[in-house]
Design a protein around this motif. Structure first.
Motif, short mmCIF file in Angstrom:
data_model
loop_
_atom_site.label_atom_id
_atom_site.label_comp_id
_atom_site.label_asym_id
_atom_site.label_seq_id
_atom_site.Cartn_x
_atom_site.Cartn_y
_atom_site.Cartn_z
N PRO A 1 0.81 -1.23 0.00
CA PRO A 1 0.00 0.00 0.00
C PRO A 1 0.84 1.27 0.00
N ILE A 2 0.28 2.32 -0.61
CA ILE A 2 0.90 3.64 -0.64
C ILE A 2 0.18 4.53 0.37
N GLY A 3 0.93 5.17 1.24
CA GLY A 3 0.34 6.12 2.18
C GLY A 3 0.03 7.44 1.50
N LYS A 4 -1.07 8.09 1.90
CA LYS A 4 -1.48 9.34 1.26
C LYS A 4 -0.38 10.40 1.32
N LEU A 5 0.33 10.47 2.44
CA LEU A 5 1.34 11.51 2.61
C LEU A 5 2.57 11.28 1.73
N TYR A 6 2.70 10.06 1.19
CA TYR A 6 3.90 9.71 0.43
C TYR A 6 3.67 9.69 -1.08
N ARG A 7 2.43 9.78 -1.52
CA ARG A 7 2.11 9.54 -2.93
C ARG A 7 2.83 10.50 -3.88
#
Length: 232
Positions: free
Chosen positions: A217-223
């Protein structure tokens, strides 16, 4: 080359024991022994220190308060009689957390981990395919090729290395690995995941697909950072 080491502990027996342990470690050079952090501050400001063996509960200034005050931190190994500071220790990126009474075998593991990190930093960033790191898991020290790492998963104070065909769990900080591994080859994509950029096959929605068909999964803060670093 030996690493410079100091001991900070308000208990005399603990200082004597740790000094004895250090004397048995050729990779360490004892540079100073202090009964409180305030005494150690002046020394640290004038002398290079690679490793600190640091007690936590001390009068005037605790080990945690002392560590937070340091702008540049050496490798720190907490030595304490209290278990309830473990999570704070890993939040502060300490190398290890030793509970008193400290056995030499456990002390040896912590020192080896600190020295491995120092060596990795001193080597800089050689060709990534040639890099090997030491991972302590299952009562063994594993030589892990950087190129074999698919991704690394954070498990509170532990991490799980997902390798090509193998998994290893070790006592480690995901934040420290993020700082130590070559940033050109690894990227944090989530608060709990670091991936090897060379293993990224595609991005599908809010997930990264790796070369072994695993989805992470990709975290929102890292996208935004991921898109920039992977595709520009």
């Amino acid at each position: 080359m030996s690493a410079s080491c100091i001991i900070i502990d308000d208990e005399h027996p603990a200082r004597v024991l740790l000094a004895d342990y250090v004397s048995k470690m050729p990779q360490l050079k004892l540079a100073g022994v202090f009964s409180n952090p305030i005494e150690a501050i002046a020394f640290i400001n004038t002398q290079p220190v690679d490793v600190i063996l640091l007690d936590i509960q001390m009068p005037e200034l605790s080990g945690i308060e002392f560590l937070k005050s340091m702008p540049k931190r050496p490798k720190v190994i907490f030595t304490t009689a209290y278990q309830n500071y473990a999570l704070q220790g890993y939040d502060l990126d300490v190398v290890d957390y030793l509970l008193k009474p400290i056995k030499f075998e456990r002390f040896l593991q912590a020192v080896n981990k600190a020295c491995d990190l120092l060596k990795l930093e001193q080597k800089g960033t050689p060709k990534v395919m040639d890099q090997v790191i030491s991972v302590k898991a299952d009562h063994r020290i594993h030589r892990v090729s950087i190129a074999d790492i698919q991704y690394i998963e954070g498990l509170k104070e532990y991490v799980r290395f997902h390798l090509d065909g193998e998994k290893l769990i070790t006592l480690e900080s995901l934040k420290r690995l993020e700082d130590t591994l070559p940033s050109g080859n690894f990227i944090r994509i989530h608060k709990s995941y670091i991936v090897n950029k060379a293993k990224v096959k595609s991005i599908y929605g809010n997930q990264v697909q790796l070369s072994n068909s695993t989805y992470v999964p990709i975290g929102k803060l890292y996208r935004n950072d991921i898109m920039e670093r992977l595709f520009t």
